[in-house]
Design a protein around this motif. Structure first.
Motif, PDB file in Angstrom:
ATOM      1  N   TYR A   9       0.703  -1.388  -0.230  1.00 35.45           N
ATOM      2  CA  TYR A   9      -0.343  -0.055  -0.024  1.00 35.45           C
ATOM      3  C   TYR A   9       0.799   1.252   0.385  1.00 35.45           C
ATOM      4  O   TYR A   9       0.301   2.828  -0.038  1.00 35.45           O
ATOM      5  N   ALA A  16      -1.624   9.001  -3.236  1.00 32.71           N
ATOM      6  CA  ALA A  16      -3.106   9.703  -2.302  1.00 32.71           C
ATOM      7  C   ALA A  16      -3.030  11.064  -1.516  1.00 32.71           C
ATOM      8  O   ALA A  16      -4.036  12.109  -1.561  1.00 32.71           O
ATOM      9  N   SER A  20      -4.708  14.385  -2.810  1.00 35.93           N
ATOM     10  CA  SER A  20      -5.529  15.480  -1.847  1.00 35.93           C
ATOM     11  C   SER A  20      -5.343  16.398  -0.909  1.00 35.93           C
ATOM     12  O   SER A  20      -5.724  17.436  -1.324  1.00 35.93           O
ATOM     13  N   PHE A  51     -10.310  14.711   3.574  1.00 35.50           N
ATOM     14  CA  PHE A  51     -11.086  12.416   3.307  1.00 35.50           C
ATOM     15  C   PHE A  51     -11.346  12.034   2.578  1.00 35.50           C
ATOM     16  O   PHE A  51     -10.782  10.847   2.081  1.00 35.50           O
ATOM     17  N   ILE A  52     -12.379  13.141   2.177  1.00 37.32           N
ATOM     18  CA  ILE A  52     -13.206  12.155   0.673  1.00 37.32           C
ATOM     19  C   ILE A  52     -12.206  12.027  -0.443  1.00 37.32           C
ATOM     20  O   ILE A  52     -12.159  10.611  -0.979  1.00 37.32           O
ATOM     21  N   TYR A  54      -8.993  11.747  -0.326  1.00 36.74           N
ATOM     22  CA  TYR A  54      -7.602  10.924  -0.231  1.00 36.74           C
ATOM     23  C   TYR A  54      -8.479   9.482  -0.246  1.00 36.74           C
ATOM     24  O   TYR A  54      -7.561   8.730  -0.661  1.00 36.74           O
ATOM     25  N   LEU A  55      -9.635   9.226   0.344  1.00 42.51           N
ATOM     26  CA  LEU A  55     -10.172   7.932   0.432  1.00 42.51           C
ATOM     27  C   LEU A  55     -10.545   7.888  -1.360  1.00 42.51           C
ATOM     28  O   LEU A  55     -10.083   6.369  -0.865  1.00 42.51           O
ATOM     29  N   PHE A  56     -10.778   8.560  -1.705  1.00 42.20           N
ATOM     30  CA  PHE A  56     -11.211   8.079  -2.953  1.00 42.20           C
ATOM     31  C   PHE A  56      -9.923   7.689  -3.504  1.00 42.20           C
ATOM     32  O   PHE A  56      -9.840   6.823  -4.390  1.00 42.20           O
ATOM     33  N   PHE A  58      -6.869   6.780  -2.911  1.00 44.33           N
ATOM     34  CA  PHE A  58      -6.878   5.742  -2.311  1.00 44.33           C
ATOM     35  C   PHE A  58      -7.107   4.394  -3.477  1.00 44.33           C
ATOM     36  O   PHE A  58      -6.190   3.856  -3.392  1.00 44.33           O
ATOM     37  N   LEU A  59      -8.261   4.457  -2.686  1.00 43.88           N
ATOM     38  CA  LEU A  59      -8.845   3.639  -3.208  1.00 43.88           C
ATOM     39  C   LEU A  59      -8.423   3.327  -5.194  1.00 43.88           C
ATOM     40  O   LEU A  59      -8.253   1.876  -5.303  1.00 43.88           O
TER      41      LEU A  59
END
Length: 375
Positions: A9, A16, A20, A51-52, A54-56, A58-59
Motif C-alpha cells: 500500500y 493519495a 488529496s 478526507f473524501i 484522500y479516501l477516493f 487511495f481506493l
C-alpha cells in the motif's frame, strides 16, 4: 498453480496523500476566492475535502495499481518460469516494484550460474566420453588387428601365432586394467566402496611397494629409497590396501616421468600429534604450472604421447585423490618444470593403546608390590 500476490500500500498511500493535499488546498482557495468563506466553515470544508479526496484517491490508485501490476507481473513470472523456481513457490509474490526487481535479478543471476555450471558439466562430460573412447579404442584395435592377422592365415606359423597371441593378451590385460580403474573410481565417487580401516606400519608398506616396483625402476636405472635410511616403524590408521595403491600409483608416476638414472625418495614426517605426512619426491621432468590444477582429473595427461607409450589407464591420480579424500585427508603437489615434483598426503596416526598384561605379568607385578610393602 494459483499465484498468491502480496499487496503493498506504500505507493497508493503516498500518491493519495499528495493528490488529496493538492485538491483540498485548491478547493479551499477557490471557495475562499469565489464565495468569500472564511474561518471555521472554510477549515471544516477543507478537512472534509481532504478526507473524501484522500479516501477516493487511495481506493482508485490501489485498485488500478494492483490490476496494472498484476497483469504485467503475472506475464513476467510466466515468461521467465518463476512459478517453477523453488524460491518463489512457497511465498506470495509482491507487487512492490523494487522488491520484484530485486527478486527477478536474483532469479536471473541464479539461472545464469546454473546454466554456466551445466555448460561446464557438459564440456566435462564430452571430454570424459572422448577420453574413455580413446583409451578403450587403442587396445581394442590392437587386439582386433592381431586376431584378424591370425585368422587371415598367420595361424599356421607357430612362431607368429604365439607372438601375436601374447600381444593380443597384453591388449586384453590393458582393457581389463582400464575397466577395473573405471569401476573403482565410480565406486569411490558414489561412496559405494567401503574402506576397511586397520592399524599398520606405513614404513613397511612403502618398502613393500619398493620391492614390487624394483624391476620397473631398474629399467630406467631409477633408485627408490627412503630420505632417512634409519627410519623407524610408524603405525597409522587407514585402509592398508587402498593406501598401498596410493603409494604405488604415486611411485609409478615418479618412475614413468623420471629421468634415466634419477632418484625417487619417500619421506615420512610426523606432521602433528595425530597426523603423518608421506612425501614422494623425484628429480624428473617436472610439471608446468598450467597443468598442476588439472592433474587429478580423470584421463588428464600432461604428456599425452609419452604417457600413453608408458601405459597406464590415465586414472591413477584421480583414484589417488578419491582414496585420500575418502580417508578425510589431504593431498598436495609441488612441482617445478625441469627440476622435479613432490606429491604428499596426510594420514592419521594409530592411537596409542596401553599394553594389556597377561595373568603371569599381573602375578609378578603383585609380588613385587608386596615385597616393597614388606620392606
Amino acid at each position: 498453480m494459483k499465484i498468491n500476490f502480496k499487496k503493498t500500500y506504500k505507493f497508493a498511500i503516498k500518491s493519495a496523500l499528495f493528490i488529496s493535499l493538492f485538491a483540498a488546498g485548491f478547493a479551499v482557495i477557490m471557495v475562499s476566492l469565489f464565495f468569500g468563506s472564511k474561518g471555521n466553515d472554510l477549515l471544516l470544508f477543507g478537512f472534509v475535502c481532504l478526507f473524501i479526496i484522500y479516501l477516493f484517491s487511495f481506493l482508485v490508485l490501489q485498485y488500478r495499481v494492483e490490476r496494472f501490476i498484476y497483469r504485467r507481473v503475472k506475464k513476467i513470472y510466466d515468461d521467465v518460469s518463476l512459478l517453477e523456481s523453488s524460491s518463489f513457490i512457497n511465498q506470495p509474490i509482491t507487487t512492490d516494484m523494487e522488491t520484484l526487481t530485486r527478486e527477478v535479478k536474483k532469479f536471473a543471476t541464479d539461472k545464469k550460474l546454473e546454466i554456466e555450471m551445466l555448460q561446464v558439466r557438459e564440456e566435462y562430460r564430452r571430454e570424459f566420453l572422448g577420453n574413455v573412447s580413446h583409451e578403450l579404442k587403442t587396445p581394442l584395435f590392437t587386439v582386433q588387428g592381431y586376431l584378424s592377422t591370425l585368422i587371415d592365415g598367420a595361424m599356421d606359423d607357430k612362431t607368429v601365432r604365439k607372438k601375436y597371441l601374447k600381444r593380443a593378451e597384453k591388449g586384453v590385460e590393458r582393457l581389463i586394467y582400464i575397466v577395473e580403474d573405471l569401476d573403482m573410481i565410480t565406486k569411490l565417487e558414489s561412496g559405494d566402496l567401503n574402506l576397511e580401516f586397520s592399524e599398520f606400519d606405513i614404513v613397511e608398506l612403502v618398502q613393500n611397494v619398493f620391492d614390487l616396483l624394483e624391476m620397473k625402476a631398474d629399467k630406467k636405472k631409477i633408485t627408490l629409497a627412503f630420505e632417512n635410511y634409519h627410519i623407524q616403524p610408524i603405525l597409522v590408521h587407514g585402509d592398508k590396501d587402498k593406501i598401498q595403491q596410493v603409494v604405488e600409483n604415486l611411485i609409478v608416476n615418479s618412475i614413468k616421468y623420471g629421468k634415466e638414472g634419477g632418484l625417487t625418495e619417500v619421506a615420512i614426517v610426523n606432521l602433528t600429534k595425530k597426523k603423518v605426512l608421506v612425501r614422494i619426491t623425484d628429480n624428473g621432468e617436472g610439471i608446468e604450472k598450467q597443468n598442476i590444477p588439472r592433474l587429478f582429473e580423470r584421463f588428464y595427461r600432461v604428456n599425452k604421447s609419452g604417457s600413453r607409450a608408458e601405459g597406464g589407464s590415465g586414472l591413477g591420480l584421480a583414484i589417488v585423490k578419491h582414496i585420500i579424500e575418502a580417508h578425510k585427508e589431504k593431498i598436495y603437489v609441488e612441482s617445478e618444470f625441469g627440476i622435479g615434483s613432490e606429491f604428499s598426503f596426510t594420514i592419521e596416526k594409530a592411537r596409542l593403546r596401553k599394553p594389556e598384561l597377561n595373568l603371569e605379568q599381573i602375578y609378578n607385578k603383585s609380588l613385587s608390590i608386596n615385597k616393597l610393602n614388606k620392606k
